[in-house]
Design an enzyme around this catalytic site. Structure first.
Site, PDB file in Angstrom:
ATOM      1  N   LEU A 149       0.763  -1.089   0.192  1.00 62.42           N
ATOM      2  CA  LEU A 149      -0.213   0.015   0.058  1.00 62.42           C
ATOM      3  C   LEU A 149       0.887   1.091  -0.216  1.00 62.42           C
ATOM      4  O   LEU A 149       0.989   2.171   0.848  1.00 62.42           O
ATOM      5  CB  LEU A 149      -0.837  -0.009   1.380  1.00 62.42           C
ATOM      6  CG  LEU A 149      -2.096   0.826   1.083  1.00 62.42           C
ATOM      7  CD1 LEU A 149      -3.121   0.382  -0.191  1.00 62.42           C
ATOM      8  CD2 LEU A 149      -3.084   0.970   2.235  1.00 62.42           C
ATOM      9  N   ARG A 173       4.389  -4.048   4.594  1.00 63.70           N
ATOM     10  CA  ARG A 173       5.194  -4.332   5.705  1.00 63.70           C
ATOM     11  C   ARG A 173       5.001  -4.027   7.078  1.00 63.70           C
ATOM     12  O   ARG A 173       5.220  -4.629   8.135  1.00 63.70           O
ATOM     13  CB  ARG A 173       6.640  -3.428   5.303  1.00 63.70           C
ATOM     14  CG  ARG A 173       7.529  -4.124   4.142  1.00 63.70           C
ATOM     15  CD  ARG A 173       8.688  -3.391   3.851  1.00 63.70           C
ATOM     16  NE  ARG A 173       8.261  -2.077   3.356  1.00 63.70           N
ATOM     17  CZ  ARG A 173       8.837  -1.010   2.812  1.00 63.70           C
ATOM     18  NH1 ARG A 173      10.256  -1.206   2.961  1.00 63.70           N
ATOM     19  NH2 ARG A 173       8.569  -0.087   2.229  1.00 63.70           N
ATOM     20  N   ILE A 228       1.129  -5.954 -11.497  1.00 66.59           N
ATOM     21  CA  ILE A 228       1.857  -4.682 -12.268  1.00 66.59           C
ATOM     22  C   ILE A 228       3.000  -4.247 -11.155  1.00 66.59           C
ATOM     23  O   ILE A 228       3.377  -3.054 -11.541  1.00 66.59           O
ATOM     24  CB  ILE A 228       0.741  -3.299 -12.211  1.00 66.59           C
ATOM     25  CG1 ILE A 228      -0.319  -3.313 -11.071  1.00 66.59           C
ATOM     26  CG2 ILE A 228      -0.472  -3.975 -13.390  1.00 66.59           C
ATOM     27  CD1 ILE A 228       0.617  -2.507  -9.936  1.00 66.59           C
ATOM     28  N   ARG A 230       6.155  -6.757  -9.595  1.00 71.09           N
ATOM     29  CA  ARG A 230       7.465  -7.234 -10.292  1.00 71.09           C
ATOM     30  C   ARG A 230       7.097  -8.546 -10.067  1.00 71.09           C
ATOM     31  O   ARG A 230       6.553  -9.129  -9.242  1.00 71.09           O
ATOM     32  CB  ARG A 230       8.660  -7.176  -9.393  1.00 71.09           C
ATOM     33  CG  ARG A 230       8.969  -5.443  -9.412  1.00 71.09           C
ATOM     34  CD  ARG A 230      10.022  -5.344 -10.931  1.00 71.09           C
ATOM     35  NE  ARG A 230      10.580  -3.965 -10.913  1.00 71.09           N
ATOM     36  CZ  ARG A 230       9.927  -2.782 -11.348  1.00 71.09           C
ATOM     37  NH1 ARG A 230       8.896  -2.881 -11.674  1.00 71.09           N
ATOM     38  NH2 ARG A 230      10.594  -1.628 -11.319  1.00 71.09           N
ATOM     39  N   ASP A 254       1.553  -7.710 -16.109  1.00 73.46           N
ATOM     40  CA  ASP A 254       2.363  -6.886 -16.626  1.00 73.46           C
ATOM     41  C   ASP A 254       3.722  -7.053 -16.584  1.00 73.46           C
ATOM     42  O   ASP A 254       4.567  -6.311 -17.441  1.00 73.46           O
ATOM     43  CB  ASP A 254       2.041  -5.483 -16.488  1.00 73.46           C
ATOM     44  CG  ASP A 254       2.445  -4.184 -17.209  1.00 73.46           C
ATOM     45  OD1 ASP A 254       2.180  -4.424 -18.618  1.00 73.46           O
ATOM     46  OD2 ASP A 254       3.250  -3.481 -16.749  1.00 73.46           O
ATOM     47  N   GLU A 259      11.934 -10.654 -18.473  1.00 76.52           N
ATOM     48  CA  GLU A 259      11.739 -10.020 -19.691  1.00 76.52           C
ATOM     49  C   GLU A 259      12.677  -9.568 -20.808  1.00 76.52           C
ATOM     50  O   GLU A 259      14.243  -9.325 -20.610  1.00 76.52           O
ATOM     51  CB  GLU A 259      11.316  -8.455 -19.234  1.00 76.52           C
ATOM     52  CG  GLU A 259       9.907  -8.701 -18.424  1.00 76.52           C
ATOM     53  CD  GLU A 259       9.479  -7.337 -17.626  1.00 76.52           C
ATOM     54  OE1 GLU A 259      10.132  -6.287 -17.736  1.00 76.52           O
ATOM     55  OE2 GLU A 259       8.544  -7.282 -16.750  1.00 76.52           O
ATOM     56  N   HIS A 277       5.039  -5.057 -19.757  1.00 72.18           N
ATOM     57  CA  HIS A 277       5.611  -4.102 -18.681  1.00 72.18           C
ATOM     58  C   HIS A 277       5.162  -2.608 -19.151  1.00 72.18           C
ATOM     59  O   HIS A 277       6.286  -1.850 -19.384  1.00 72.18           O
ATOM     60  CB  HIS A 277       6.863  -4.255 -18.522  1.00 72.18           C
ATOM     61  CG  HIS A 277       7.427  -3.955 -17.133  1.00 72.18           C
ATOM     62  ND1 HIS A 277       8.516  -4.323 -16.347  1.00 72.18           N
ATOM     63  CD2 HIS A 277       6.983  -2.759 -16.452  1.00 72.18           C
ATOM     64  CE1 HIS A 277       8.784  -3.886 -15.461  1.00 72.18           C
ATOM     65  NE2 HIS A 277       7.810  -2.840 -15.292  1.00 72.18           N
ATOM     66  N   VAL A 278       4.069  -2.211 -19.484  1.00 71.11           N
ATOM     67  CA  VAL A 278       3.667  -0.916 -19.879  1.00 71.11           C
ATOM     68  C   VAL A 278       2.868  -0.055 -19.013  1.00 71.11           C
ATOM     69  O   VAL A 278       2.425   1.095 -19.293  1.00 71.11           O
ATOM     70  CB  VAL A 278       2.862  -0.814 -21.323  1.00 71.11           C
ATOM     71  CG1 VAL A 278       3.963  -1.301 -22.491  1.00 71.11           C
ATOM     72  CG2 VAL A 278       1.800  -1.716 -21.003  1.00 71.11           C
TER      73      VAL A 278
END
Length: 322
Positions: A149, A173, A228, A230, A254, A259, A277-278
């Site tokens: 968040l 965390r 979106i 990693r 994404d 990649e 990855h856009v």
């Protein structure tokens, strides 16, 4: 004499005049071969590097840049920048956390809508001359889980609650007392509480494989996952198996481990949506990102504190440059 900046990022060319107008000399090296050649040829004059988290900057490259003083990372993630090597040399590292949050959040919601409503398959069917009446879930009244968040996660949560009448839980965390959303103490607990799970946490060792078989099973056969953030946050093999066995309803991705290579297994699944990855790419976000890089570079080279520093580990004495 203007500082020389090595630019490894491949998506910002239209906005590089922002840096040039500030007096920086740019060397563009967006491909691996150009990158290696630029470091070999111009390594002695490069004082700054502009990169992305997945592109990184590695210890051996830092060693080959004796004049390097600052590394500017576009976006929040800096997972492939060798922070220890930077610390050992006293090199400053900055990032662009939050600058592209709106763009990423928009893309996350677009993926979620397309996935849950099965838009790509409906579109393909109509183009084939078919007219299927596909019954798909609504978003209203559903429960969204947000893993991470920060700025992006908050933007997603706000869109979900204010725009789609969804309830939101999150795992972070640490618990945040400044938000109205329900806190879950583990990723698995969050997945169990969610109809839709969106991953918005940074990459790196601290978040590696937070979403595994246990969490995917908790999400369940009616649950959807959107990433979106990693790819390293998810155990890809566990995700593929869960999708193949329909232990979750679907996924929209994404980001990927290697990649631009994408596992063939993901490409063949009908319950998966893939984008290259856009999520963070928009004219607004890219301009703001390059402007922030310029502000950080200007501040650094006149001796002022940078705006968005990345915390570095303590230098290791055995490797500390003399």
């Amino acid at each position: 004499m203007p500082a020389t900046v090595l630019v490894l990022v491949e998506t910002i060319n239209d906005y590089l005049p922002i840096l040039e107008h500030q007096g920086f000399h740019l060397i563009l090296a967006p491909t691996p071969s150009e990158r290696a050649q630029a470091i070999a040829t111009h390594g002695g004059q490069i004082k700054a590097v502009l990169t992305r988290g997945p592109l990184g900057l590695y210890a051996e490259e830092i060693t080959a840049l004796p004049q390097l003083q600052i590394i500017c990372v576009i976006g929040a993630g800096f997972e492939h920048v060798d922070l220890q090597a930077a610390s050992n040399r006293g090199i400053t590292v900055t990032n662009g956390a939050g600058v592209n949050a709106s763009s990423v959040a928009d893309h996350a919601m677009a993926l979620l809508l397309a996935l849950v409503r099965d838009i790509p398959r409906a579109d393909a069917a109509v183009r084939r001359g078919e007219w299927p009446k596909i019954m798909r879930p609504s978003l209203a009244g559903k429960h969204l889980g947000v893993l991470g968040l920060g700025a992006v996660g908050m933007a997603i949560a706000q869109r979900a609650t204010l725009g789609f009448d969804m309830s939101v839980s999150y795992h972070n965390r640490q618990h945040r007392s400044d938000v109205p959303y329900r806190y879950c103490s583990t990723p698995t607990e969050l997945a169990r509480a969610s109809d839709f799970l969106v991953i918005a946490t940074p990459g790196g060792i601290g978040t590696r494989h937070l979403i595994n078989k246990q969490a995917l099973d908790a999400l369940g056969p009616n649950g959807f996952l959107v990433n979106i953030a990693r790819a390293s946050v998810v155990v890809t093999a566990d995700l593929i198996t869960a999708l193949e066995q329909r232990r979750i309803a679907g996924a929209a991705l994404d980001v990927f481990d290697a990649e631009p290579q994408v596992p063939d297994a993901l490409k063949t699944l009908s319950n998966v949506i893939l984008t290259p990855h856009v999520a963070g790419l928009s004219p607004e976000a890219t301009q703001a990102t390059v402007e922030l890089v310029g502000k950080n570079l200007q501040a650094f080279f006149v001796g002022r504190p940078v705006l968005t520093p990345v915390a570095l580990p303590p230098p290791t004495q055995s490797e500390h440059a003399s």
